[in-house]
Design a protein around this motif. Structure first.
Motif, PDB file in Angstrom:
ATOM      1  N   ARG A  28       2.054   6.833   0.447  1.00 44.03           N
ATOM      2  CA  ARG A  28       1.199   6.681   1.625  1.00 44.03           C
ATOM      3  C   ARG A  28       2.087   6.704   2.863  1.00 44.03           C
ATOM      4  O   ARG A  28       2.855   5.790   3.099  1.00 44.03           O
ATOM      5  CB  ARG A  28       0.423   5.366   1.548  1.00 44.03           C
ATOM      6  CG  ARG A  28      -0.521   5.101   2.698  1.00 44.03           C
ATOM      7  CD  ARG A  28      -1.237   3.771   2.471  1.00 44.03           C
ATOM      8  NE  ARG A  28      -2.168   3.476   3.546  1.00 44.03           N
ATOM      9  CZ  ARG A  28      -1.837   2.811   4.648  1.00 44.03           C
ATOM     10  NH1 ARG A  28      -0.589   2.393   4.805  1.00 44.03           N
ATOM     11  NH2 ARG A  28      -2.722   2.567   5.585  1.00 44.03           N
ATOM     12  N   LYS A  80       2.060   2.991  -2.280  1.00 44.75           N
ATOM     13  CA  LYS A  80       1.600   3.973  -3.273  1.00 44.75           C
ATOM     14  C   LYS A  80       0.073   3.928  -3.337  1.00 44.75           C
ATOM     15  O   LYS A  80      -0.527   2.850  -3.331  1.00 44.75           O
ATOM     16  CB  LYS A  80       2.163   3.645  -4.656  1.00 44.75           C
ATOM     17  CG  LYS A  80       3.667   3.796  -4.778  1.00 44.75           C
ATOM     18  CD  LYS A  80       4.062   5.225  -5.015  1.00 44.75           C
ATOM     19  CE  LYS A  80       5.573   5.320  -5.229  1.00 44.75           C
ATOM     20  NZ  LYS A  80       6.006   4.630  -6.445  1.00 44.75           N
ATOM     21  N   THR A  81      -0.557   5.105  -3.401  1.00 46.11           N
ATOM     22  CA  THR A  81      -2.006   5.171  -3.512  1.00 46.11           C
ATOM     23  C   THR A  81      -2.420   5.061  -4.981  1.00 46.11           C
ATOM     24  O   THR A  81      -1.584   5.113  -5.888  1.00 46.11           O
ATOM     25  CB  THR A  81      -2.530   6.495  -2.932  1.00 46.11           C
ATOM     26  OG1 THR A  81      -2.036   7.583  -3.731  1.00 46.11           O
ATOM     27  CG2 THR A  81      -2.062   6.678  -1.493  1.00 46.11           C
ATOM     28  N   GLU A  82      -3.700   4.923  -5.204  1.00 48.48           N
ATOM     29  CA  GLU A  82      -4.190   4.781  -6.581  1.00 48.48           C
ATOM     30  C   GLU A  82      -3.920   6.021  -7.416  1.00 48.48           C
ATOM     31  O   GLU A  82      -3.804   5.930  -8.641  1.00 48.48           O
ATOM     32  CB  GLU A  82      -5.687   4.470  -6.567  1.00 48.48           C
ATOM     33  CG  GLU A  82      -6.022   3.085  -6.005  1.00 48.48           C
ATOM     34  CD  GLU A  82      -7.500   2.788  -6.062  1.00 48.48           C
ATOM     35  OE1 GLU A  82      -8.274   3.670  -6.534  1.00 48.48           O
ATOM     36  OE2 GLU A  82      -7.901   1.692  -5.650  1.00 48.48           O
ATOM     37  N   HIS A 100       0.251   8.966  -5.155  1.00 49.20           N
ATOM     38  CA  HIS A 100       0.919   9.580  -4.014  1.00 49.20           C
ATOM     39  C   HIS A 100       1.618   8.494  -3.194  1.00 49.20           C
ATOM     40  O   HIS A 100       1.290   7.312  -3.296  1.00 49.20           O
ATOM     41  CB  HIS A 100      -0.083  10.296  -3.112  1.00 49.20           C
ATOM     42  CG  HIS A 100      -0.619  11.565  -3.679  1.00 49.20           C
ATOM     43  ND1 HIS A 100      -1.573  11.601  -4.671  1.00 49.20           N
ATOM     44  CD2 HIS A 100      -0.349  12.870  -3.384  1.00 49.20           C
ATOM     45  CE1 HIS A 100      -1.867  12.854  -4.968  1.00 49.20           C
ATOM     46  NE2 HIS A 100      -1.128  13.640  -4.212  1.00 49.20           N
ATOM     47  N   PRO A 138      -1.401   7.004   7.534  1.00 48.83           N
ATOM     48  CA  PRO A 138      -1.899   6.976   6.143  1.00 48.83           C
ATOM     49  C   PRO A 138      -2.296   8.345   5.595  1.00 48.83           C
ATOM     50  O   PRO A 138      -3.453   8.587   5.272  1.00 48.83           O
ATOM     51  CB  PRO A 138      -3.108   6.046   6.241  1.00 48.83           C
ATOM     52  CG  PRO A 138      -3.607   6.238   7.633  1.00 48.83           C
ATOM     53  CD  PRO A 138      -2.384   6.452   8.488  1.00 48.83           C
ATOM     54  N   LYS A 176      -1.220  11.366   2.570  1.00 46.18           N
ATOM     55  CA  LYS A 176      -0.641  11.357   1.237  1.00 46.18           C
ATOM     56  C   LYS A 176       0.524  12.336   1.130  1.00 46.18           C
ATOM     57  O   LYS A 176       0.421  13.487   1.552  1.00 46.18           O
ATOM     58  CB  LYS A 176      -1.696  11.719   0.184  1.00 46.18           C
ATOM     59  CG  LYS A 176      -2.764  10.655  -0.011  1.00 46.18           C
ATOM     60  CD  LYS A 176      -3.724  11.068  -1.119  1.00 46.18           C
ATOM     61  CE  LYS A 176      -4.757   9.984  -1.384  1.00 46.18           C
ATOM     62  NZ  LYS A 176      -5.671  10.352  -2.489  1.00 46.18           N
ATOM     63  N   ARG A 191       0.818  -1.215   0.000  1.00 46.47           N
ATOM     64  CA  ARG A 191       0.000   0.000   0.000  1.00 46.47           C
ATOM     65  C   ARG A 191       0.854   1.268   0.000  1.00 46.47           C
ATOM     66  O   ARG A 191       0.328   2.357   0.230  1.00 46.47           O
ATOM     67  CB  ARG A 191      -0.912   0.007   1.231  1.00 46.47           C
ATOM     68  CG  ARG A 191      -1.818  -1.213   1.356  1.00 46.47           C
ATOM     69  CD  ARG A 191      -2.384  -1.305   2.759  1.00 46.47           C
ATOM     70  NE  ARG A 191      -1.293  -1.457   3.736  1.00 46.47           N
ATOM     71  CZ  ARG A 191      -1.467  -1.352   5.057  1.00 46.47           C
ATOM     72  NH1 ARG A 191      -2.660  -1.093   5.557  1.00 46.47           N
ATOM     73  NH2 ARG A 191      -0.434  -1.503   5.865  1.00 46.47           N
TER      74      ARG A 191
END
Length: 245
Positions: free
Chosen positions: A140, A133-135, A138, A177, A179, A131
């Motif tokens: 995390r 990298k975010t969708e 960015h 968590p 960004k 996780r």
């Protein structure tokens, strides 16, 4: 001597495979640079340490576009570019900077080794987190940019207690968590973000060349850019919650 019954292989694919292999070697050279930086860190030649780490950062910025352009994954499928990149990044972004932070004398003596251990353990967990990298591209949490943290520690030189607190806070923020902007991959304001990174790189090189003795405006701009990278997404979404990357 060539064999008359054999035809030479087409130069195109072979050349492409060789070029793709070169990209892997280019990425792997960052590990060698990490060793050179560590040798300088052991000697407490801090300017040389950051010079080598800056070169490693340049390689890390160039190898990705090269790999995509040359289709390295298809041309050299036996080597994992992603794994290689993570190994080299851990050395140059985490391990060598962790040693520099620990051995710098800028932290509380009792806290320094504990914080150094905390840096490498938290970063190892972060690098293995699917996780990270975010969708919307960015990072995390604090993205284990300990080379940058070390750079600012040597630039600002706060008190040992404040330095120790700041390092401890970054270790904790690795698991929070929120960004953090990836200035290359995040689409929002990409041109502006890349311009800021170019300014940061120029000022950082100037700072290292001057052994961290730079004017206050240079320090202020470097700190402002760092705050934007770390906090920019939070501020923008508070001001404009409807924004979409």
């Amino acid at each position: 001597m060539s064999h008359p019954s054999r035809q030479a292989p087409p130069p195109g694919p072979g050349t492409s495979r060789a070029a793709a292999l070169f990209v892997h070697v280019f990425t792997a050279s960052g590990a060698g640079i990490a060793l050179l930086a560590m040798l300088e860190a052991v000697r407490e030649h801090w300017t040389a340490v950051f010079t080598w780490l800056g070169l490693a950062l340049l390689i890390d910025g160039l190898d990705g576009p090269m790999a995509r352009r040359l289709n390295v994954e298809a041309m050299q499928p036996n080597w994992s570019g992603e794994t290689l990149d993570l190994v080299v990044d851990f050395l140059t972004y985490v391990f060598v900077p962790a040693y520099a932070i620990t051995a710098s004398g800028l932290l509380l003596p009792l806290a320094a080794p504990l914080l150094g251990v905390g840096i490498v353990i938290s970063s190892a967990l972060y690098f293995s987190d699917r996780r990270m990298k975010t969708e919307d591209n960015h990072f995390r949490g604090f993205p284990a940019l300990w080379n940058a943290a070390a750079f600012y520690l040597f630039l600002l030189r706060p008190s040992p207690a404040a330095s120790a607190f700041a390092i401890a806070a970054l270790i904790v923020l690795t698991f929070v968590p929120f960004k953090v902007l990836h200035p290359v991959r995040v689409k929002r304001f990409r041109g502006f973000n890349l311009s800021l990174i170019a300014v940061w790189a120029a000022l950082a090189m100037m700072t290292i060349a001057n052994d961290f003795n730079v004017a206050m405006p240079v320090t202020a701009v470097l700190c402002a850019i760092a705050l934007y990278i770390v906090c920019g997404d939070v501020v923008i979404r508070l001001l404009r919650p409807e924004i979409d990357d």
